[in-house]
Design an enzyme around this catalytic site. Structure first.
Site, PDB file in Angstrom:
ATOM      1  N   GLU A  62      25.333   9.953  55.610  1.00  0.00           N
ATOM      2  CA  GLU A  62      24.430  11.005  56.079  1.00  0.00           C
ATOM      3  C   GLU A  62      23.160  10.830  56.747  1.00  0.00           C
ATOM      4  O   GLU A  62      22.476  11.259  57.581  1.00  0.00           O
ATOM      5  CB  GLU A  62      24.211  12.375  55.133  1.00  0.00           C
TER       6      GLU A  62
ATOM      7  N   THR B 168      29.177  23.963  53.782  1.00  0.00           N
ATOM      8  CA  THR B 168      28.411  24.774  54.757  1.00  0.00           C
ATOM      9  C   THR B 168      28.906  24.085  56.139  1.00  0.00           C
ATOM     10  O   THR B 168      29.341  24.659  57.136  1.00  0.00           O
ATOM     11  CB  THR B 168      26.779  24.775  54.619  1.00  0.00           C
TER      12      THR B 168
ATOM     13  N   ASP C  24      24.127  19.424  59.387  1.00  0.00           N
ATOM     14  CA  ASP C  24      24.528  19.083  58.126  1.00  0.00           C
ATOM     15  C   ASP C  24      24.014  20.266  57.220  1.00  0.00           C
ATOM     16  O   ASP C  24      23.208  20.833  57.542  1.00  0.00           O
ATOM     17  CB  ASP C  24      23.877  17.522  57.900  1.00  0.00           C
ATOM     18  N   GLY C  25      24.415  19.870  55.850  1.00  0.00           N
ATOM     19  CA  GLY C  25      23.764  20.777  54.971  1.00  0.00           C
ATOM     20  C   GLY C  25      22.737  20.146  54.094  1.00  0.00           C
ATOM     21  O   GLY C  25      22.227  18.989  54.340  1.00  0.00           O
ATOM     22  N   ALA C  26      22.359  20.899  52.871  1.00  0.00           N
ATOM     23  CA  ALA C  26      21.340  20.344  52.389  1.00  0.00           C
ATOM     24  C   ALA C  26      21.470  20.969  50.873  1.00  0.00           C
ATOM     25  O   ALA C  26      21.993  21.991  50.517  1.00  0.00           O
ATOM     26  CB  ALA C  26      20.040  20.670  52.728  1.00  0.00           C
ATOM     27  N   ASP C  27      21.013  20.231  49.780  1.00  0.00           N
ATOM     28  CA  ASP C  27      21.011  20.845  48.287  1.00  0.00           C
ATOM     29  C   ASP C  27      19.866  21.224  47.961  1.00  0.00           C
ATOM     30  O   ASP C  27      19.959  22.374  47.138  1.00  0.00           O
ATOM     31  CB  ASP C  27      21.539  19.616  47.267  1.00  0.00           C
TER      32      ASP C  27
ATOM     33  N   LYS D 204      19.577  15.700  49.451  1.00  0.00           N
ATOM     34  CA  LYS D 204      20.989  15.627  49.843  1.00  0.00           C
ATOM     35  C   LYS D 204      21.713  14.436  48.760  1.00  0.00           C
ATOM     36  O   LYS D 204      21.263  13.712  48.459  1.00  0.00           O
ATOM     37  CB  LYS D 204      20.906  15.247  51.188  1.00  0.00           C
ATOM     38  N   GLY D 205      22.997  14.768  48.893  1.00  0.00           N
ATOM     39  CA  GLY D 205      23.945  13.890  48.356  1.00  0.00           C
ATOM     40  C   GLY D 205      24.749  14.455  47.247  1.00  0.00           C
ATOM     41  O   GLY D 205      25.294  13.787  46.669  1.00  0.00           O
ATOM     42  N   GLY D 206      24.704  15.886  47.195  1.00  0.00           N
ATOM     43  CA  GLY D 206      25.508  16.637  46.280  1.00  0.00           C
ATOM     44  C   GLY D 206      26.986  16.135  46.639  1.00  0.00           C
ATOM     45  O   GLY D 206      27.595  16.292  45.418  1.00  0.00           O
TER      46      GLY D 206
END
Ligand code: 5RP
Length: 222
Positions: free
Chosen positions: A104, A30, A82-85, A95-97
């Site tokens: 981050e 993303t 940023d994105g997120a899982d 997060k951290g995928g």
């Protein structure tokens, strides 16, 4: 999956970038759409003088390939993108995928605002879908994993230990029945744990692509 929704969220978030800003640059697919859009805006001269603080080596390379200047100085970051899982209605994130959770979290913590871009599949009433990433030192890592499991999860080393973060550490993916945001401090207290992928009270705005629309959710940073 849900590429159009990711793009939609990224394009909406881009509206908040103006000339002269210092911004955090997240990691993941993303954020990649966000960086592509930002690169186009810079190349066309629509905006200028953007400084990005990257959260991973690949984001740093990507940003530079789009002509965006990068630094590792955390002072004065206005918005982190940023994105997120996974995220819940209170704006708590997993997060951290992509394995970039340490950097981050540092960048998010040091930013005035944190804007998260995601497709609708990442939204859950309770965080339970995505296994919680935990970064651990490569020293007695099997013991660290067992100590995390004692809290009440099953776990595996990402890619059977083939995966190393940009910091040279392992990632353990931990499957809890429910990833209670309160677990962040309990897991972090275990020796050998470097960082936990629970981002609690950090997001100030979430852009969620949902079909052909983008829903915006606002939160207070705690
Ligand atoms: C990387 C992350 C990413 O933000 C998260 O994995 C979401 O990625 P994507 O935008 O590809 O779905 O936390 O460490």
């Amino acid at each position: 999956m849900y590429e159009e929704e990711k793009k939609l969220a990224a394009m909406e978030a881009l509206k908040y970038v103006h000339s002269g800003m210092k911004i955090g640059l997240g990691t993941g697919s993303t954020t990649k759409y966000f960086l592509e859009g930002l690169g186009e805006m810079v190349e066309s001269g629509k905006i200028s003088d953007i400084t990005g603080v990257p959260t991973s080596i690949r984001t740093e390379e990507l940003a530079r390939s789009h002509g965006i200047n990068t630094v590792n100085n955390m002072e004065g970051i206005e918005i982190d993108f940023d994105g997120a899982d996974e995220f819940d209605p209170a704006g708590n994130l997993v997060k951290g995928g992509g394995g970039a959770l340490v950097r981050e979290k540092i960048v998010a913590y040091n930013s005035r605002d944190v804007y998260i871009m995601a497709d609708h599949s990442k939204f859950s009433q309770r965080l339970h879908n995505f296994p919680l990433p935990v970064e651990v030192l490569p020293f007695m890592e099997e013991s660290t994993r067992r100590n995390i499991e004692r809290i009440g999860c099953t776990s595996i080393f990402r890619d059977g230990k083939k995966f190393r973060s940009d910091n040279g550490n392992y990632i353990i993916d931990c499957k809890f029945e429910y990833t209670d945001p309160d677990l962040e401090s309990r897991i972090k207290m275990i020796p050998g744990v470097v960082e936990v992928g629970i981002f609690r009270g950090i997001a100030t705005r979430i852009f969620m692509g949902n079909g052909e629309n983008c829903r915006i959710m606002d939160f207070k940073k705690s």
